[in-house]
Structures are given as C-alpha cells and as structure tokens.
Design a protein around this motif. Structure first.
Motif, PDB file in Angstrom:
ATOM      1  N   ALA A  11       0.823  -1.213   0.000  1.00  0.00           N
ATOM      2  CA  ALA A  11       0.000   0.000   0.000  1.00  0.00           C
ATOM      3  C   ALA A  11       0.857   1.263   0.000  1.00  0.00           C
ATOM      4  O   ALA A  11       0.361   2.356  -0.316  1.00  0.00           O
ATOM      5  CB  ALA A  11      -0.939   0.001   1.205  1.00  0.00           C
ATOM      6  N   LEU A  12       2.139   1.123   0.342  1.00  0.00           N
ATOM      7  CA  LEU A  12       3.057   2.269   0.305  1.00  0.00           C
ATOM      8  C   LEU A  12       3.142   2.841  -1.114  1.00  0.00           C
ATOM      9  O   LEU A  12       3.329   4.046  -1.287  1.00  0.00           O
ATOM     10  CB  LEU A  12       4.444   1.845   0.796  1.00  0.00           C
ATOM     11  N   ILE A  13       2.991   1.981  -2.120  1.00  0.00           N
ATOM     12  CA  ILE A  13       3.036   2.440  -3.514  1.00  0.00           C
ATOM     13  C   ILE A  13       1.894   3.417  -3.776  1.00  0.00           C
ATOM     14  O   ILE A  13       2.102   4.520  -4.311  1.00  0.00           O
ATOM     15  CB  ILE A  13       2.944   1.246  -4.483  1.00  0.00           C
ATOM     16  N   ASP A  14       0.690   3.036  -3.371  1.00  0.00           N
ATOM     17  CA  ASP A  14      -0.474   3.896  -3.599  1.00  0.00           C
ATOM     18  C   ASP A  14      -0.409   5.161  -2.746  1.00  0.00           C
ATOM     19  O   ASP A  14      -0.824   6.241  -3.183  1.00  0.00           O
ATOM     20  CB  ASP A  14      -1.762   3.128  -3.298  1.00  0.00           C
ATOM     21  N   MET A  15       0.114   5.028  -1.558  1.00  0.00           N
ATOM     22  CA  MET A  15       0.273   6.201  -0.689  1.00  0.00           C
ATOM     23  C   MET A  15       1.217   7.215  -1.326  1.00  0.00           C
ATOM     24  O   MET A  15       0.942   8.420  -1.369  1.00  0.00           O
ATOM     25  CB  MET A  15       0.794   5.748   0.679  1.00  0.00           C
ATOM     26  N   LYS A  16       2.337   6.724  -1.864  1.00  0.00           N
ATOM     27  CA  LYS A  16       3.299   7.635  -2.499  1.00  0.00           C
ATOM     28  C   LYS A  16       2.753   8.206  -3.796  1.00  0.00           C
ATOM     29  O   LYS A  16       3.067   9.337  -4.167  1.00  0.00           O
ATOM     30  CB  LYS A  16       4.620   6.913  -2.760  1.00  0.00           C
ATOM     31  N   ALA A  17       1.925   7.441  -4.487  1.00  0.00           N
ATOM     32  CA  ALA A  17       1.296   7.952  -5.701  1.00  0.00           C
ATOM     33  C   ALA A  17       0.389   9.137  -5.380  1.00  0.00           C
ATOM     34  O   ALA A  17       0.307  10.105  -6.145  1.00  0.00           O
ATOM     35  CB  ALA A  17       0.496   6.847  -6.385  1.00  0.00           C
ATOM     36  N   LEU A  18      -0.279   9.081  -4.241  1.00  0.00           N
ATOM     37  CA  LEU A  18      -1.164  10.169  -3.826  1.00  0.00           C
ATOM     38  C   LEU A  18      -0.378  11.412  -3.394  1.00  0.00           C
ATOM     39  O   LEU A  18      -0.709  12.532  -3.789  1.00  0.00           O
ATOM     40  CB  LEU A  18      -2.058   9.711  -2.675  1.00  0.00           C
TER      41      LEU A  18
ATOM     42  N   SER B  53      11.679  14.358  -3.562  1.00  0.00           N
ATOM     43  CA  SER B  53      13.052  13.922  -3.790  1.00  0.00           C
ATOM     44  C   SER B  53      13.219  13.345  -5.194  1.00  0.00           C
ATOM     45  O   SER B  53      14.176  13.641  -5.896  1.00  0.00           O
ATOM     46  CB  SER B  53      13.454  12.877  -2.740  1.00  0.00           C
ATOM     47  N   ASP B  54      12.259  12.495  -5.601  1.00  0.00           N
ATOM     48  CA  ASP B  54      12.305  11.914  -6.942  1.00  0.00           C
ATOM     49  C   ASP B  54      11.609  12.795  -7.976  1.00  0.00           C
ATOM     50  O   ASP B  54      11.620  12.483  -9.169  1.00  0.00           O
ATOM     51  CB  ASP B  54      11.659  10.517  -6.936  1.00  0.00           C
ATOM     52  N   HIS B  55      10.978  13.859  -7.497  1.00  0.00           N
ATOM     53  CA  HIS B  55      10.414  14.900  -8.370  1.00  0.00           C
ATOM     54  C   HIS B  55       9.257  14.390  -9.228  1.00  0.00           C
ATOM     55  O   HIS B  55       9.207  14.626 -10.432  1.00  0.00           O
ATOM     56  CB  HIS B  55      11.512  15.506  -9.258  1.00  0.00           C
ATOM     57  N   TYR B  56       8.329  13.651  -8.590  1.00  0.00           N
ATOM     58  CA  TYR B  56       7.089  13.351  -9.308  1.00  0.00           C
ATOM     59  C   TYR B  56       5.914  13.874  -8.490  1.00  0.00           C
ATOM     60  O   TYR B  56       5.996  13.998  -7.267  1.00  0.00           O
ATOM     61  CB  TYR B  56       6.959  11.867  -9.659  1.00  0.00           C
ATOM     62  N   PRO B  57       4.807  14.222  -9.162  1.00  0.00           N
ATOM     63  CA  PRO B  57       3.826  15.137  -8.573  1.00  0.00           C
ATOM     64  C   PRO B  57       2.856  14.582  -7.547  1.00  0.00           C
ATOM     65  O   PRO B  57       2.559  15.256  -6.548  1.00  0.00           O
ATOM     66  CB  PRO B  57       3.061  15.637  -9.804  1.00  0.00           C
ATOM     67  N   GLY B  58       2.309  13.376  -7.762  1.00  0.00           N
ATOM     68  CA  GLY B  58       1.204  12.948  -6.922  1.00  0.00           C
ATOM     69  C   GLY B  58      -0.012  13.812  -7.189  1.00  0.00           C
ATOM     70  O   GLY B  58      -0.135  14.426  -8.245  1.00  0.00           O
ATOM     71  N   VAL B  59      -0.928  13.867  -6.235  1.00  0.00           N
ATOM     72  CA  VAL B  59      -2.128  14.704  -6.368  1.00  0.00           C
ATOM     73  C   VAL B  59      -1.884  16.008  -5.618  1.00  0.00           C
ATOM     74  O   VAL B  59      -1.643  16.005  -4.410  1.00  0.00           O
ATOM     75  CB  VAL B  59      -3.369  13.978  -5.801  1.00  0.00           C
ATOM     76  N   LYS B  60      -1.928  17.093  -6.338  1.00  0.00           N
ATOM     77  CA  LYS B  60      -1.667  18.398  -5.736  1.00  0.00           C
ATOM     78  C   LYS B  60      -2.631  18.666  -4.582  1.00  0.00           C
ATOM     79  O   LYS B  60      -3.849  18.515  -4.724  1.00  0.00           O
ATOM     80  CB  LYS B  60      -1.799  19.498  -6.792  1.00  0.00           C
ATOM     81  N   GLY B  61      -2.050  19.009  -3.431  1.00  0.00           N
ATOM     82  CA  GLY B  61      -2.875  19.303  -2.262  1.00  0.00           C
ATOM     83  C   GLY B  61      -3.088  18.132  -1.335  1.00  0.00           C
ATOM     84  O   GLY B  61      -3.662  18.284  -0.253  1.00  0.00           O
TER      85      GLY B  61
ATOM     86  N   THR C 175      -6.583   0.675  -1.365  1.00  0.00           N
ATOM     87  CA  THR C 175      -5.966   0.848  -2.679  1.00  0.00           C
ATOM     88  C   THR C 175      -6.516   2.094  -3.371  1.00  0.00           C
ATOM     89  O   THR C 175      -7.605   2.591  -3.033  1.00  0.00           O
ATOM     90  CB  THR C 175      -6.238  -0.352  -3.608  1.00  0.00           C
ATOM     91  N   ILE C 176      -5.766   2.573  -4.365  1.00  0.00           N
ATOM     92  CA  ILE C 176      -6.232   3.707  -5.165  1.00  0.00           C
ATOM     93  C   ILE C 176      -7.505   3.350  -5.918  1.00  0.00           C
ATOM     94  O   ILE C 176      -8.430   4.164  -6.033  1.00  0.00           O
ATOM     95  CB  ILE C 176      -5.123   4.163  -6.141  1.00  0.00           C
TER      96      ILE C 176
ATOM     97  N   LEU D 234      -1.838  11.181 -10.813  1.00  0.00           N
ATOM     98  CA  LEU D 234      -1.946  10.060  -9.887  1.00  0.00           C
ATOM     99  C   LEU D 234      -1.543   8.752 -10.564  1.00  0.00           C
ATOM    100  O   LEU D 234      -0.758   7.969 -10.025  1.00  0.00           O
ATOM    101  CB  LEU D 234      -3.378   9.957  -9.357  1.00  0.00           C
ATOM    102  N   LYS D 235      -2.069   8.514 -11.761  1.00  0.00           N
ATOM    103  CA  LYS D 235      -1.754   7.289 -12.485  1.00  0.00           C
ATOM    104  C   LYS D 235      -0.277   7.231 -12.857  1.00  0.00           C
ATOM    105  O   LYS D 235       0.367   6.185 -12.744  1.00  0.00           O
ATOM    106  CB  LYS D 235      -2.630   7.190 -13.734  1.00  0.00           C
ATOM    107  N   LEU D 236       0.267   8.365 -13.280  1.00  0.00           N
ATOM    108  CA  LEU D 236       1.692   8.437 -13.612  1.00  0.00           C
ATOM    109  C   LEU D 236       2.544   8.172 -12.379  1.00  0.00           C
ATOM    110  O   LEU D 236       3.495   7.386 -12.409  1.00  0.00           O
ATOM    111  CB  LEU D 236       2.017   9.819 -14.182  1.00  0.00           C
ATOM    112  N   SER D 237       2.192   8.811 -11.272  1.00  0.00           N
ATOM    113  CA  SER D 237       2.988   8.697 -10.049  1.00  0.00           C
ATOM    114  C   SER D 237       2.976   7.282  -9.495  1.00  0.00           C
ATOM    115  O   SER D 237       3.965   6.823  -8.913  1.00  0.00           O
ATOM    116  CB  SER D 237       2.471   9.677  -8.985  1.00  0.00           C
ATOM    117  N   ARG D 238       1.871   6.569  -9.700  1.00  0.00           N
ATOM    118  CA  ARG D 238       1.833   5.190  -9.210  1.00  0.00           C
ATOM    119  C   ARG D 238       2.828   4.313  -9.953  1.00  0.00           C
ATOM    120  O   ARG D 238       3.492   3.465  -9.363  1.00  0.00           O
ATOM    121  CB  ARG D 238       0.426   4.592  -9.337  1.00  0.00           C
ATOM    122  N   ILE D 239       2.954   4.522 -11.249  1.00  0.00           N
ATOM    123  CA  ILE D 239       3.934   3.763 -12.040  1.00  0.00           C
ATOM    124  C   ILE D 239       5.346   4.080 -11.565  1.00  0.00           C
ATOM    125  O   ILE D 239       6.188   3.192 -11.394  1.00  0.00           O
ATOM    126  CB  ILE D 239       3.784   4.089 -13.541  1.00  0.00           C
ATOM    127  N   LEU D 240       5.616   5.361 -11.308  1.00  0.00           N
ATOM    128  CA  LEU D 240       6.952   5.783 -10.898  1.00  0.00           C
ATOM    129  C   LEU D 240       7.296   5.302  -9.487  1.00  0.00           C
ATOM    130  O   LEU D 240       8.454   5.026  -9.186  1.00  0.00           O
ATOM    131  CB  LEU D 240       7.062   7.309 -10.968  1.00  0.00           C
TER     132      LEU D 240
END
Length: 295
Positions: free
Chosen positions: A178-185, A190-198, A213-214, A239-245
């Motif tokens: 679930a850490l993957i989905d948490m980081k996607a949000l 540090s890795d410079h990917y966006p997640g969900v703004k706010g 899960t997402i 969100l979808k992009l960040s989950r892959i990353l």
C-alpha cells in the motif's frame, strides 16, 4: 531454510558515507589523486552489516547511470537533482572495485535503479532463503514480505531500524504494498514526481488506511469531502503516472543465481586493494571477518 541473503543498496551506503565527511571537506585523497572518503565509510557500513546480519549470501546493487525507464515515462523524474560532486564521481567505480576485491558480487542494469534490482533479487531469492535488505531508502519498505525484511540505516554505523512486514503494518496501519499507492497520492519531492496536488503525507496515509488501494478510493470518491474530490479529479492523470513511478519493479531481467552470491571474504585481495588505494582504517575489520567462519 538456512540461506540468509543480504541485499545491499550500494548507492545509499556510498552517498551517506560521502556526505557524512564531505561537509568538512575531508575527502581523504590518495596518492593517485582519488578521494576515498565515501568508499571508506561505505566499506565500514558494509563490513559492519556483514558482522551484524551474518549472511550466507550477499549482493551489492547499484544504479547504472542517471537515466532509467522512469525518465522515458516522465522526463522530469529526478530532474531536481544536480550532478554528483566531482569528489564523489570517481568513487562510484572505486566502491565497486573494493566490493569485488572483497569477493562480493556487484549487480546493476542500465535503464533500471538499484531499487529495482533489489526488488527483483528479493523476489527470486525469497523462494529459498531469508532476505535482508540494507538501505537508507524507505521506498524499499514496499517489498517487505514474510521472508523479506528491511534494515534502514540510522545515524552512525551499525545502527538500524529493523522492519518486518508485521512491524510495518503495526506502525503504518497498511500493508507494505500500500506504500506504492500512498506515495502515488502524495508524490515525492526527492524523486520529483507530482502525486495529487494538495494531498500530503497525512491525508494520503489516512485515505489508504480507509480504502486500502487507489482503485477502491476512486470507486468511492463520493465519500470524500468536496475539496478532496476536486483535488482527486484534477490530479487523476498525475496520480496514475505517479503510481507507475513509485512502484519498484520486481521483474528486471537479471541473471544472478543465488549460488553465485555465496559470501567468501577474500582477505588477501581485500587488504592488497585497501593498501594500494590507501583506504585507511578498514584492514582490521577485514581481518576480523576473515577469522570468523560464515556458514
């Protein structure tokens, strides 16, 4: 099961060791003009971990350049990171040489990160061994499993925070995956990917604790506050992009049979290497290890 594998995040150990002394510009430059401060600390961390965890098998994993498949997906991945300091650059190769001269295998694959190599090897090896991952990177907590534990390096040498799957679940209230989905949000600065703004870390954790899960979160958007719904709708693409990353790949095409990773510290070669490169203070640690039979 009597095989115990130690998977070492070589990048994490080397960077941590370099910056621990670089702040005082104590680069320990040898007669060849090569700084050795990072390698010195790296070897102290590595040898201390071997003494602590007593592995039967060991692999050190490395990044192989700054560009990976993640940059093909998202051009700005890690774009906020500058070039490594000039004093560190020659130490990447020296650290690998030192590892090899100890009799320890180095692994890395162009286009993938060290984390991906660790995730892949852990997935393969856990079928026949207990696996410990040594790192300073919390991202690797997502690969925790019944036979995979993570030792997160703390301040100083030989200090670790030990995570099992159960410890993580008790601390976080979610499964390691679930850490993957948490980081996607929440994204990753540090890795410079966006997640969900706010959506920050606390909100991301609360949402994943509630929905697991997402996918389930998206199915129940109507249960969120109006503000959260608006943020999620506006950030769906990111969100979808960040989950892959965020997800560590565990199917990298590596060929590294476990039998080739059996630990066998070669003290003579190691000491000769240490003396040639003037890496001081490590020789006694090598000699102590060579006196202990690692079965």
């Amino acid at each position: 099961m009597n095989k115990n594998v130690l998977l070492v995040d070589g990048m994490a150990l080397l960077f941590r060791s370099f910056y621990a002394t670089a702040v005082h510009r104590n680069f320990m430059i040898n007669e060849q003009g090569v700084p050795t401060n990072g390698v010195n600390g790296y070897l102290k961390h590595l040898l201390t971990a071997i003494q602590t965890f007593k592995p039967t098998h060991i692999v050190c994993c490395w990044d192989m350049g700054s560009q990976t498949y993640r940059n093909e997906i998202f051009q700005d991945y890690k774009a906020n990171r500058g070039e490594p300091p000039v004093e560190l650059i020659p130490q990447f190769d020296l650290a690998k040489i030192a590892t090899e001269e100890l009799g320890i295998m180095n692994i890395g694959l162009k286009g993938f990160e060290a984390d991906d190599c660790i995730g892949t090897l852990a997935t393969h090896y856990k079928e026949e061994a207990n696996v410990t991952v040594l790192t300073g990177d919390k991202d690797l907590l997502q690969i925790l499993d019944d036979r995979v534990t993570v030792a997160l390096m703390q301040k100083g040498i030989g200090h670790y925070k030990h995570y099992t799957k159960e410890v993580f679940e008790e601390e976080m209230g979610v499964s390691p995956k679930a850490l993957i989905d948490m980081k996607a949000l929440m994204g990753d600065s540090s890795d410079h990917y966006p997640g969900v703004k706010g959506i920050g870390e606390k909100t991301a954790l609360k949402l994943i604790q509630t929905y697991q899960t997402i996918d389930r979160l998206l199915e129940n958007l109507h249960e969120l506050t109006d503000a959260q719904q608006n943020k999620m709708q506006a950030g769906l693409k990111d969100l979808k992009l960040s989950r892959i990353l965020a997800e560590i790949k565990c199917d990298v095409p590596l060929d590294c049979p476990i039998d080739q990773t059996k630990i066998n510290i070669n003290s003579e070669r190691a000491v000769a290497m240490l003396r040639f490169h003037q890496i001081n203070g490590i020789e006694p640690m090598v000699n102590r290890l060579s006196e202990v039979e690692i079965s």
